[in-house]
Design a protein around this motif. Sequence first.
Motif, PDB file in Angstrom:
ATOM      1  N   PHE A 151       4.451  -0.545   8.330  1.00 28.21           N
ATOM      2  CA  PHE A 151       4.812   0.662   7.581  1.00 28.21           C
ATOM      3  C   PHE A 151       6.316   0.868   7.546  1.00 28.21           C
ATOM      4  N   GLY A 152       6.761   1.495   6.467  1.00 27.80           N
ATOM      5  CA  GLY A 152       8.114   2.014   6.410  1.00 27.80           C
ATOM      6  C   GLY A 152       8.159   3.375   7.096  1.00 27.80           C
ATOM      7  N   SER A 153       9.324   3.971   7.123  1.00 29.33           N
ATOM      8  CA  SER A 153       9.494   5.275   7.775  1.00 29.33           C
ATOM      9  C   SER A 153       9.109   6.434   6.875  1.00 29.33           C
ATOM     10  N   LEU A 190       4.154   7.233   2.591  1.00 27.12           N
ATOM     11  CA  LEU A 190       4.375   6.031   3.388  1.00 27.12           C
ATOM     12  C   LEU A 190       3.986   4.793   2.603  1.00 27.12           C
ATOM     13  N   TYR A 247       0.844  -1.201   0.000  1.00 24.81           N
ATOM     14  CA  TYR A 247       0.000   0.000   0.000  1.00 24.81           C
ATOM     15  C   TYR A 247       0.879   1.251   0.000  1.00 24.81           C
ATOM     16  N   TYR A 307      -3.067   0.391  -3.979  1.00 26.54           N
ATOM     17  CA  TYR A 307      -2.916  -0.904  -3.335  1.00 26.54           C
ATOM     18  C   TYR A 307      -2.569  -1.954  -4.387  1.00 26.54           C
ATOM     19  N   GLY A 358      -2.946  -6.547  10.108  1.00 29.74           N
ATOM     20  CA  GLY A 358      -2.248  -5.279  10.290  1.00 29.74           C
ATOM     21  C   GLY A 358      -1.224  -5.046   9.209  1.00 29.74           C
ATOM     22  N   TYR A 359      -0.920  -3.816   8.993  1.00 23.61           N
ATOM     23  CA  TYR A 359       0.117  -3.442   8.041  1.00 23.61           C
ATOM     24  C   TYR A 359       1.405  -3.156   8.795  1.00 23.61           C
ATOM     25  N   GLN A 393      -1.660  15.800   9.495  1.00 30.16           N
ATOM     26  CA  GLN A 393      -2.882  15.160   9.008  1.00 30.16           C
ATOM     27  C   GLN A 393      -2.807  13.643   9.147  1.00 30.16           C
ATOM     28  N   GLY A 394      -3.932  13.013   8.868  1.00 28.79           N
ATOM     29  CA  GLY A 394      -3.968  11.554   8.853  1.00 28.79           C
ATOM     30  C   GLY A 394      -3.406  11.008   7.561  1.00 28.79           C
ATOM     31  N   LEU A 395      -3.550   9.722   7.391  1.00 27.88           N
ATOM     32  CA  LEU A 395      -3.005   9.038   6.230  1.00 27.88           C
ATOM     33  C   LEU A 395      -4.063   8.917   5.139  1.00 27.88           C
ATOM     34  N   PHE A 452      -5.083   7.219   1.641  1.00 22.24           N
ATOM     35  CA  PHE A 452      -4.808   6.067   0.792  1.00 22.24           C
ATOM     36  C   PHE A 452      -4.552   6.515  -0.641  1.00 22.24           C
ATOM     37  N   TYR A 473       0.467   5.314   1.011  1.00 22.52           N
ATOM     38  CA  TYR A 473      -0.334   6.351   1.660  1.00 22.52           C
ATOM     39  C   TYR A 473       0.436   7.665   1.604  1.00 22.52           C
ATOM     40  N   GLN A 504       0.795  11.394   3.730  1.00 18.54           N
ATOM     41  CA  GLN A 504       0.492  12.071   4.995  1.00 18.54           C
ATOM     42  C   GLN A 504       0.989  13.503   4.913  1.00 18.54           C
TER      43      GLN A 504
END
Lengths: 114, 114
Positions: free
Chosen positions: B105-107, B91, B33, B48, B102-103, B41-43, B45, B35, B37
Amino acid sequence: GESVGLHLPTLSVQEGDNSIINCAYSNSASDYFIWYKQESGKGPQFIIDIRSNMDKRQGQRVTVLLNKTVKHLSLQIAATQPGDSAVYFCAEMGRGGATNKLIFGTGTLLAVQP
Amino acid sequence: GAGVSQSPSNKVTEKGKDVELRCDPISGHTALYWYRQSLGQGLEFLIYFQGNSAPDKSGLPSDRFSAERTGGSVSTLTIQRTQQEDSAVYLCASSFNRGQEGYTFGSGTRLTVV
């Protein structure tokens, strides 16, 4: 569109106190929920998840509560520590469609005061 | 590797230039995925990938954005003719199957368009 929102953008607590972070979701078809913790400069880190057939799940110092009647999710952190300071996101995933993608809320900043 | 790796970690580019962001998912994770950001703010999408299925591109904000995943592993997100509003942290996350464990995530890649 469907969305996940948070009641409190910022939460300040004293070290050692319990923290409660709340989240409302709007998609009644969502059946999987996750809480993520994001520290500055890092990607979100999985904390705990819960499926819609449960109303409570406990982890190490964390508990997630799900109230499907009012579409509400909460994260409880026991004995909050300075290392818990971060932004916390709730996220939902629903059935249907080709993609089970997570929809994230805007986040709550948890500030732990020593 | 042990986690999701993203490169570069930071990218500053001039408006109008093209950029490529790379993601190396966790070995064995079939779902990937992207995303976005924005600050505070939030993530959001973006896109995918799941195995050999056609990607879900429903989150891409414009036709300047594209992504590919070669050999079911590494993914590249390309932004053409970058604009200042593209500045954000991008991200990448990966998961087994459809993500209901669950996912991870990378940094992220922090993109700044000047």
